[in-house]
Design a protein around this motif. Structure first.
Motif, PDB file in Angstrom:
ATOM      1  N   PHE A  54      43.312  49.342  31.672  1.00 27.46           N
ATOM      2  CA  PHE A  54      44.146  48.449  32.466  1.00 27.46           C
ATOM      3  C   PHE A  54      45.618  48.843  32.320  1.00 27.46           C
ATOM      4  CE2 PHE A  54      40.636  45.647  30.821  1.00 27.46           C
ATOM      5  CZ  PHE A  54      39.897  45.653  31.997  1.00 27.46           C
ATOM      6  N   THR A  55      46.427  48.432  33.285  1.00 26.24           N
ATOM      7  CA  THR A  55      47.877  48.639  33.215  1.00 26.24           C
ATOM      8  C   THR A  55      48.522  47.268  33.121  1.00 26.24           C
ATOM      9  OG1 THR A  55      47.632  50.598  34.614  1.00 26.24           O
ATOM     10  CG2 THR A  55      49.852  49.745  34.314  1.00 26.24           C
ATOM     11  N   LEU A  56      48.713  46.794  31.890  1.00 24.46           N
ATOM     12  CA  LEU A  56      49.136  45.421  31.670  1.00 24.46           C
ATOM     13  C   LEU A  56      50.642  45.271  31.471  1.00 24.46           C
ATOM     14  CD1 LEU A  56      46.220  44.245  29.336  1.00 24.46           C
ATOM     15  CD2 LEU A  56      46.462  43.924  31.800  1.00 24.46           C
ATOM     16  N   GLY A  57      51.369  46.369  31.444  1.00 28.67           N
ATOM     17  CA  GLY A  57      52.823  46.285  31.342  1.00 28.67           C
ATOM     18  C   GLY A  57      53.311  45.752  30.012  1.00 28.67           C
ATOM     19  N   VAL A  58      52.677  46.176  28.916  1.00 28.22           N
ATOM     20  CA  VAL A  58      53.105  45.741  27.584  1.00 28.22           C
ATOM     21  C   VAL A  58      54.398  46.471  27.221  1.00 28.22           C
ATOM     22  CG1 VAL A  58      52.472  45.621  25.154  1.00 28.22           C
ATOM     23  CG2 VAL A  58      50.725  45.319  26.916  1.00 28.22           C
ATOM     24  N   GLU A  59      55.428  45.718  26.839  1.00 33.67           N
ATOM     25  CA  GLU A  59      56.739  46.319  26.607  1.00 33.67           C
ATOM     26  C   GLU A  59      57.247  46.119  25.175  1.00 33.67           C
ATOM     27  OE1 GLU A  59      58.952  44.421  29.663  1.00 33.67           O
ATOM     28  OE2 GLU A  59      58.069  45.607  31.290  1.00 33.67           O
ATOM     29  N   SER A  60      57.475  44.883  24.783  1.00 36.30           N
ATOM     30  CA  SER A  60      58.114  44.600  23.491  1.00 36.30           C
ATOM     31  C   SER A  60      57.101  44.588  22.351  1.00 36.30           C
ATOM     32  CB  SER A  60      58.811  43.241  23.563  1.00 36.30           C
ATOM     33  OG  SER A  60      57.843  42.210  23.748  1.00 36.30           O
ATOM     34  N   PRO A  61      57.574  44.668  21.092  1.00 33.25           N
ATOM     35  CA  PRO A  61      56.673  44.588  19.929  1.00 33.25           C
ATOM     36  C   PRO A  61      55.871  43.298  19.897  1.00 33.25           C
ATOM     37  CG  PRO A  61      58.809  45.451  19.263  1.00 33.25           C
ATOM     38  CD  PRO A  61      58.957  45.020  20.691  1.00 33.25           C
ATOM     39  N   ILE A  62      56.481  42.172  20.320  1.00 34.55           N
ATOM     40  CA  ILE A  62      55.744  40.911  20.299  1.00 34.55           C
ATOM     41  C   ILE A  62      54.602  40.945  21.304  1.00 34.55           C
ATOM     42  CG2 ILE A  62      57.316  39.789  21.958  1.00 34.55           C
ATOM     43  CD1 ILE A  62      55.386  38.123  19.042  1.00 34.55           C
ATOM     44  N   GLN A  63      54.816  41.595  22.450  1.00 34.72           N
ATOM     45  CA  GLN A  63      53.740  41.733  23.424  1.00 34.72           C
ATOM     46  C   GLN A  63      52.637  42.644  22.901  1.00 34.72           C
ATOM     47  OE1 GLN A  63      55.261  42.822  27.309  1.00 34.72           O
ATOM     48  NE2 GLN A  63      56.622  41.053  27.407  1.00 34.72           N
ATOM     49  N   GLN A  64      53.014  43.664  22.155  1.00 31.72           N
ATOM     50  CA  GLN A  64      52.027  44.536  21.532  1.00 31.72           C
ATOM     51  C   GLN A  64      51.151  43.722  20.577  1.00 31.72           C
ATOM     52  OE1 GLN A  64      51.544  47.665  22.284  1.00 31.72           O
ATOM     53  NE2 GLN A  64      53.467  48.608  22.927  1.00 31.72           N
ATOM     54  N   PHE A  65      51.791  42.878  19.778  1.00 33.88           N
ATOM     55  CA  PHE A  65      51.051  42.058  18.814  1.00 33.88           C
ATOM     56  C   PHE A  65      50.132  41.070  19.528  1.00 33.88           C
ATOM     57  CE2 PHE A  65      50.719  38.104  16.338  1.00 33.88           C
ATOM     58  CZ  PHE A  65      50.066  38.597  15.215  1.00 33.88           C
ATOM     59  N   ILE A  66      50.648  40.426  20.566  1.00 31.59           N
ATOM     60  CA  ILE A  66      49.848  39.442  21.307  1.00 31.59           C
ATOM     61  C   ILE A  66      48.635  40.112  21.943  1.00 31.59           C
ATOM     62  CG2 ILE A  66      49.851  37.927  23.331  1.00 31.59           C
ATOM     63  CD1 ILE A  66      52.781  37.256  22.647  1.00 31.59           C
ATOM     64  N   LEU A  67      48.849  41.293  22.505  1.00 30.12           N
ATOM     65  CA  LEU A  67      47.738  42.011  23.134  1.00 30.12           C
ATOM     66  C   LEU A  67      46.655  42.338  22.105  1.00 30.12           C
ATOM     67  CD1 LEU A  67      46.829  43.313  25.865  1.00 30.12           C
ATOM     68  CD2 LEU A  67      47.700  45.470  24.958  1.00 30.12           C
ATOM     69  N   ALA A  68      47.072  42.743  20.907  1.00 28.86           N
ATOM     70  CA  ALA A  68      46.105  43.053  19.858  1.00 28.86           C
ATOM     71  C   ALA A  68      45.387  41.792  19.376  1.00 28.86           C
ATOM     72  CB  ALA A  68      46.803  43.736  18.689  1.00 28.86           C
ATOM     73  N   LEU A  69      46.087  40.676  19.398  1.00 29.96           N
ATOM     74  CA  LEU A  69      45.520  39.420  18.905  1.00 29.96           C
ATOM     75  C   LEU A  69      44.556  38.774  19.894  1.00 29.96           C
ATOM     76  CD1 LEU A  69      45.502  36.983  16.897  1.00 29.96           C
ATOM     77  CD2 LEU A  69      47.521  36.125  18.124  1.00 29.96           C
ATOM     78  N   ASN A  70      44.874  38.856  21.196  1.00 37.50           N
ATOM     79  CA  ASN A  70      44.192  37.965  22.139  1.00 37.50           C
ATOM     80  C   ASN A  70      42.684  38.155  22.319  1.00 37.50           C
ATOM     81  OD1 ASN A  70      43.545  39.565  24.530  1.00 37.50           O
ATOM     82  ND2 ASN A  70      45.695  39.525  25.102  1.00 37.50           N
TER      83      ASN A  70
END
Length: 692
Positions: free
Chosen positions: A38-54
């Motif tokens: 997928f191309t989810l547009g993850v940008e910041s470190p917090i978004q990286q963490f959220i993506l790994a968590l969800n």
């Protein structure tokens, strides 16, 4: 070390050990899919963490259901839940690759209406690596069947199951809290499913979509006449007005709406290896009597072609998820182009070389007031495999066979012709292919110019027929591209086609332009640079035909030829384009230069104002659709459509046309002394040449 692995193996032979192993494997494959599929547009470190968590909260919650049971039942429940979640993930990987979006309940519910001839598309979309998502399921089943992992028959204390449920919900709330902090209004002001999946996860997206679907059903049942006031107030405060230079210029003329499947604006005048891909459409585009628009955008979401039809014939947006034609086409009240024109003396007809259930057309067209619908059963060659390509009859065959019905329509008529050959996966046999594939190295993209060239040839043959039977100079011919043919997931190939090293989000936004052309005899043509989209097509056509819509009909678009029109082009995901700004997510570009802007205070104010307008117009259109508000409002002089008046069977249609030749002898065939003009239609389709 041996002692460690022995201890680990012992834990895997417990219910909790198996549970954590399954959860870990599911989390890992989901995260890998997020990053690679997928191309989810993850940008910041917090978004990286959220993506790994969800992926974790719902995995723990759903697998945790099995912990309330014991023995084999617990293990097999976990496997079944894993298989179901994996199938959902797998289906979305395939769907996203082609449509750059996620499956919704509306799409799943409507799958029976759109799954015809999808075998070739599926084969083209599927990558071998997609199947890796099932690997853990198979491995775990094998481990259990071979007893390398043994079923723990001991009952698990209920407190472990309850603790896991509570922990998963707490983790889910933490994920939501972090997400809302990073993107406020996540579930209230977003039009893009990518955000939901990026922040909350694929399962949460499914749950939210189910909630939205339920809310739509509820809101429809609770709607009242008062709900129309906000819509009417908006239209009253945002009039465009007719363009008096063109208003009524084509009054009484026949109308053709020619639907170019998956055809993008960049194909106009595009050359490959020195050859024009679409010479006939190019000539039509440049004709002195053709009004051509070079800043015209498709505005579809998941409904794709059906969304385009909804906008073109109703000036209402499709849904943010699913297809409005499938969800509401049968039940809603509409004031569509066919109904409007039939009440102004027009014969109305739609032509499509596939089954009427496709996109629910057979029911929707009745709601729109089409008197005739010529679908697959009207075409004698439709069942021959070599005459079809994926989504219906090949264009050359379909258009030639359609001439038989066009010539019988009493004039003036409104006829929509839907081409299909230029549809993914862009396949044609060698006999039909007369144009070389591009060399982008992307198999999805390289056949695109081949089928586009074939469509162009079919279009040229169709125009030649109209000229021969004197319809060309007595008709307003509207030609439009319904949606993109190459999705944004093919960035390297798009860059190569456009002659760029790489493409930006601005380039991809501009890549969503599709053709919109109106050939009108007696009208001075030329290329018009106004910004608009499919939502604006209907008021433009109605004004040319001299049918006043402003202040009477509920249309969310505006006449493209009006000098007073608003040039904000909303996209279904909430982004937009204006002559000044192009907004993609949090990025804003200068539309003229493509430069990414660091907005000044005054620019921020304008962008915010434009965004408010976009949110308003999309929200009002959704309200009209989901609450069926048009049932509470009837335009002056308009008679509500009665769906029971229409019968699209072959026998009923043929009988009706035969009688109309006597009662209203204005058709091409009637004016030709009752003789068919089919022989005037010339095609080089190899299938038809062979059959002679």
């Amino acid at each position: 070390m041996a002692k460690f692995f022995k201890g680990l193996y012992a834990k895997l032979n417990t219910t909790l050990g198996f549970f954590f192993l399954m959860t870990a494997l599911f989390w890992l494959k989901t995260y890998i899919a997020y990053r690679t599929k997928f191309t989810l547009g993850v940008e910041s470190p917090i978004q990286q963490f959220i993506l790994a968590l969800n992926p974790l909260p719902t995995a723990l919650l759903l697998f945790g259901i099995a912990l309330y049971f014991r023995g084999k039942l617990s293990y097999w429940l976990m496997l079944i839940i894993d298989a179901l979640q994996t199938t959902w993930l797998f289906a979305n990987i395939l769907y996203y690759r082609e449509f750059s979006d996620f499956l919704s309940i509306g799409i799943v519910k409507g799958s029976g209406s759109v799954d015809n001839n999808l075998g070739k598309s599926l084969a083209g979309i599927l990558h071998f690596s997609d199947l890796f998502v099932y690997l853990d399921v198979l491995v775990l089943i094998v481990l259990l069947l071979t007893k390398l992992i043994k079923v723990d028959k001991r009952p698990l204390k209920k407190r472990f199951a309850v603790t896991m449920t509570v922990f998963s919900i707490a983790l889910m709330m933490m994920d939501y809290g972090l997400s809302v902090k990073d993107r406020s209004g996540l579930l209230t002001r977003t039009f893009d499913n990518n955000y939901i999946v990026k922040y909350l996860g694929l399962n949460e997206y499914a749950a939210f979509n189910a909630y939205q679907t339920h809310q739509q059903a509820t809101s429809r049942s609770q709607a009242s006449k008062a709900d129309m006031k906000s819509v009417q107030k908006y239209l009253k405060n945002n009039p465009a007005g007719e363009n008096f230079q063109y208003f009524g210029k084509e009054q009484g003329k026949n109308v053709f709406v020619f639907h170019l499947e998956s055809f993008q604006q960049f194909l106009i005048n595009y050359k490959y290896k020195g050859q024009e891909v679409t010479p006939n459409i190019n000539a039509f585009y440049k004709d002195q009597n053709t009004l051509s628009f070079d800043n015209f955008f498709h505005q579809v979401a998941q409904g794709k072609t059906s969304d385009a039809e909804m906008m073109m014939e109703n000036s209402l947006y499709g849904l943010p998820t699913g297809s409005a034609m499938i969800s509401y086409g049968t039940s809603n009240t509409f004031q569509a182009a066919p109904a409007i024109l039939s009440q102004h003396g027009y014969t109305t007809a739609a032509m499509h070389g596939d089954v009427p259930s496709f996109w629910n057309r057979g029911n929707t067209y009745k709601s729109w007031g089409y008197q005739n619908f010529f679908s697959k059963s009207f075409y004698p060659n439709a069942d021959k495999p070599s005459y079809n390509v994926g989504y219906g009859l090949k264009d050359k065959i379909f258009l030639k066979d359609s001439a038989k019905y066009i010539q019988q329509l009493p004039q003036p008529f409104y006829a929509k012709v839907i081409s299909v050959t230029n549809h993914y996966p862009y396949l044609l046999g060698k006999k039909d292919s007369s144009f070389p594939q591009t060399d982008t190295g992307d198999n999805t993209v390289d056949g695109y110019v081949v089928t586009a060239h074939y469509l162009d040839q079919a279009f040229g043959e169709f125009i030649n027929y109209l000229k021969k039977v004197n319809l060309y100079d007595n008709s307003m011919i509207v030609v439009y591209g319904d949606h993109y043919g190459i999705s944004n997931n093919h960035r390297p190939a798009i860059a190569k086609l456009l002659g760029k090293k790489k493409v930006t989000n601005y380039d991809l936004a501009m890549f969503q332009k599709v053709p919109f052309m109106i050939h009108a005899p007696g009208v001075q043509g030329g290329v018009n640079h106004t910004y608009g989209g499919e939502i604006d097509a209907l008021p433009t056509m109605m004004d040319l035909l001299g049918i006043k819509t402003t202040g009477n009909y509920i249309m969310m678009g505006q006449d493209l030829l009006s000098t007073q029109r608003n040039q904000i082009v909303p996209f279904r995901d909430g982004n937009f384009v204006t002559p000044q700004y192009t907004k993609v997510g949090s990025q804003v570009y200068d539309t003229a230069t493509g430069k990414l802007l660091d907005l000044t205070a005054s620019q921020k104010k304008q962008v915010t104002s434009d965004q408010d307008h976009v949110n308003t117009v999309l929200g009002l259109s959704d309200k009209i659709m989901t609450r069926d508000l048009l049932r509470f409002y009837t335009p002056t002089g308009f008679k509500k459509v009665n769906k029971s008046d229409y019968n699209y069977s072959v026998s009923s249609t043929n009988s009706r046309l035969k009688q109309e030749q006597k009662d209203n002898p204005t058709s091409v065939q009637a004016k030709n002394g009752g003789k068919s003009t089919s022989s005037d239609y010339k095609t080089d389709a190899p299938e038809l040449s062979k059959s002679k």
